[in-house]
Design a protein around this motif. Structure first.
Motif, short mmCIF file in Angstrom:
data_model
loop_
_atom_site.label_atom_id
_atom_site.label_comp_id
_atom_site.label_asym_id
_atom_site.label_seq_id
_atom_site.Cartn_x
_atom_site.Cartn_y
_atom_site.Cartn_z
N GLU A 28 13.31 -4.62 8.72
CA GLU A 28 12.75 -5.96 8.55
C GLU A 28 11.26 -5.92 8.87
OE1 GLU A 28 11.52 -9.51 7.97
OE2 GLU A 28 13.61 -9.07 7.47
N LYS A 29 10.43 -6.40 7.95
CA LYS A 29 8.99 -6.29 8.16
C LYS A 29 8.45 -7.26 9.20
CE LYS A 29 7.34 -9.32 4.42
NZ LYS A 29 6.51 -9.37 3.19
N HIS A 30 9.12 -8.37 9.39
CA HIS A 30 8.66 -9.33 10.39
C HIS A 30 9.13 -8.91 11.79
CE1 HIS A 30 8.62 -11.91 6.67
NE2 HIS A 30 7.41 -12.09 7.15
N GLY A 45 9.68 -5.19 12.42
CA GLY A 45 8.27 -4.85 12.41
C GLY A 45 7.95 -3.61 11.59
N ASP A 57 7.18 -2.40 7.83
CA ASP A 57 6.79 -2.85 6.50
C ASP A 57 6.93 -1.70 5.50
OD1 ASP A 57 5.78 -4.21 4.35
OD2 ASP A 57 3.71 -4.25 5.07
N ARG A 87 6.14 -0.01 2.29
CA ARG A 87 5.00 -0.12 1.39
C ARG A 87 5.26 0.46 0.00
NH1 ARG A 87 0.11 -1.17 3.93
NH2 ARG A 87 0.49 -2.52 5.75
N ALA A 111 6.79 3.76 4.83
CA ALA A 111 6.77 2.57 5.68
C ALA A 111 5.62 2.63 6.67
CB ALA A 111 8.09 2.43 6.42
N GLN A 112 5.28 1.45 7.17
CA GLN A 112 4.25 1.36 8.20
C GLN A 112 4.79 0.53 9.36
OE1 GLN A 112 0.02 0.71 7.23
NE2 GLN A 112 0.11 -1.05 8.59
N ALA A 113 4.61 1.02 10.58
CA ALA A 113 5.03 0.31 11.78
C ALA A 113 4.09 0.66 12.92
CB ALA A 113 6.47 0.66 12.15
N ASP A 159 14.34 -7.79 -0.32
CA ASP A 159 13.02 -8.24 0.13
C ASP A 159 12.54 -9.52 -0.54
OD1 ASP A 159 12.91 -6.62 -2.16
OD2 ASP A 159 10.86 -5.98 -1.78
N GLU A 174 8.71 -6.67 -3.93
CA GLU A 174 7.77 -5.62 -4.28
C GLU A 174 8.51 -4.32 -4.63
OE1 GLU A 174 4.76 -5.04 -1.39
OE2 GLU A 174 4.09 -7.13 -1.41
#
Length: 390
Positions: free
Chosen positions: A34-36, A116, A118, A120, A135-137, A153, A158
């Protein structure tokens, strides 16, 4: 977090968490991202679901339910009022609790859950097959391998676009939505209110969904091409000033509601799309939670079998469309009719509904049957919506 999984699910809304739960319970090593930083927030959702839509996939927890739905009231632009009493119609959920608990159920089933993070991009091998994600975290980049990817998503997926699936809604195929959580408001308990009209909510409607204790979700959806000069929030603000003697705004939410896209694939190779990312939304009402849950369940089960038995993503698409395609297509066509309706049409339909149901209690309601009866009783609507009869 290891760097290799059987299944990676992107997005921990109802569709994603359900997919992760069923993939993990089917024996697949599963990661839910989860990106949030907080699951269940932010969101734009009226939080309503039918009893059957919830029970079909998960056993309800009383903590999720803030109000039961026993009555629907419809208001026309010129004063018509219609009501349907159905004691077991559905629930109003507290999505912040509901979404978090669904992710926890996925964890209990064996999925690893991370917030947290995301996603990409997708990873591909030399043959062009998807083999993972980028991914980025916490400011750092990582690559994680996976045999199956499930994209959950949301409406602006995306991941679907990066995989080459044309999921972007065309003009007229997405509703602009705005909603307030209002406090200190008056309403009839366990009742949903719907307001229609070309000057009230062009191409859509306004809703008041009670959440108990003087709380209500009050929102609007409009078709932007039907209102090029006025925003959804402007219509909503005007309505609230007329409807409520007093209120306080506790939350603001905004987002887009996509229409169903029949020609959009639900999978591509080892990528499966679920929920709003798959555009499996009731185009007439904008309701999406029940279909998100069901698509997540079927996709998760299929993903596990893709790992254990070597089945393809086609199994997911065939099974889900077998359950829902006819219904989704019908409500898409019903939305096309709604977009053509005049204020006089809305008045006539609401009066007809009130005459049809009156004060009697309904124990079962088939929306498509009701729509057909309404159209057959109105010559103008029959002319506009013959495709919904034959």
């Amino acid at each position: 977090m290891t760097d290799s999984y059987d299944v990676i699910v992107i997005g921990a809304g109802p569709a994603g968490s359900t997919a992760a739960r069923f993939a993990a319970s089917g024996g697949a090593k599963t990661l839910l991202l989860e990106k949030h930083p907080v699951i269940g927030y932010p969101l734009c959702c009226a939080e309503g679901i039918t009893v059957s839509g919830l029970n079909r996939v998960v056993e309800p927890d009383p903590r999720w339910i803030v109000s039961k739905v026993g009555k629907l009231r419809m208001f026309g632009p010129k004063g018509a009022i219609g009501a349907i009493t159905h004691p077991d119609a559905g629930y109003i959920l507290e999505r912040k609790i509901f979404d978090r608990d669904l992710a926890n159920l996925a964890s209990k089933a064996g999925a690893q859950v991370r917030v947290g993070v995301d996603v990409r991009d997708l990873l591909y091998d030399k043959s062009g097959k998807i083999v993972g994600i980028k991914a980025q975290a916490n400011g750092s980049q990582s690559e994680i391998q996976a045999k199956v990817i499930i994209a959950a998503d949301g409406v602006e997926s995306e991941i679907a676009l990066k995989a080459g699936i044309d999921s972007y809604p065309k003009p007229g195929q997405i509703e602009a939505a705005y909603q307030y959580l209002l406090g200190d408001v008056d309403f009839e308990p366990e009742t949903l209110e719907f307001y229609f009209g070309t000057e009230v909510a062009p191409g859509g409607y306004i809703w008041v969904f009670c959440k108990g204790d003087a709380l209500a979700n009050v929102g609007i959806s409009i078709c932007p091409v039907k209102s090029p000069r006025k925003k959804a929030v402007e219509y909503l603000n005007e309505f609230i000033e007329k409807r409520f003697k007093r209120y306080t705004i506790l939350e603001r939410m905004t987002g887009g509601i996509p229409a169903y896209k029949a020609d959009m694939p639900l999978y591509k190779d080892n990528l499966l799309l679920v929920g709003d990312a798959a555009r499996v939304v009731d185009s007439l009402t904008g309701a999406g939670i029940a279909n998100a849950l069901l698509s997540g369940k079927v996709a998760g089960e299929t993903a596990a079998k893709m790992i254990s038995d070597g089945v393809s993503g086609e199994k997911y698409e065939k099974e889900f469309t077998g359950y829902k395609q006819k219904e989704l297509k019908y409500y898409y066509l019903a939305r096309e009719l709604l977009l053509k309706m005049t204020d006089d049409d809305f008045e006539s339909v609401i009066k007809f509904v009130d005459d049809m149901f009156g004060d009697r209690v309904v124990t079962a309601l088939n929306p498509s049957t009701m729509i057909r009866k309404i159209i057959l009783a109105h010559p103008r609507l029959l002319k506009l919506g013959r495709h919904l009869i034959f």
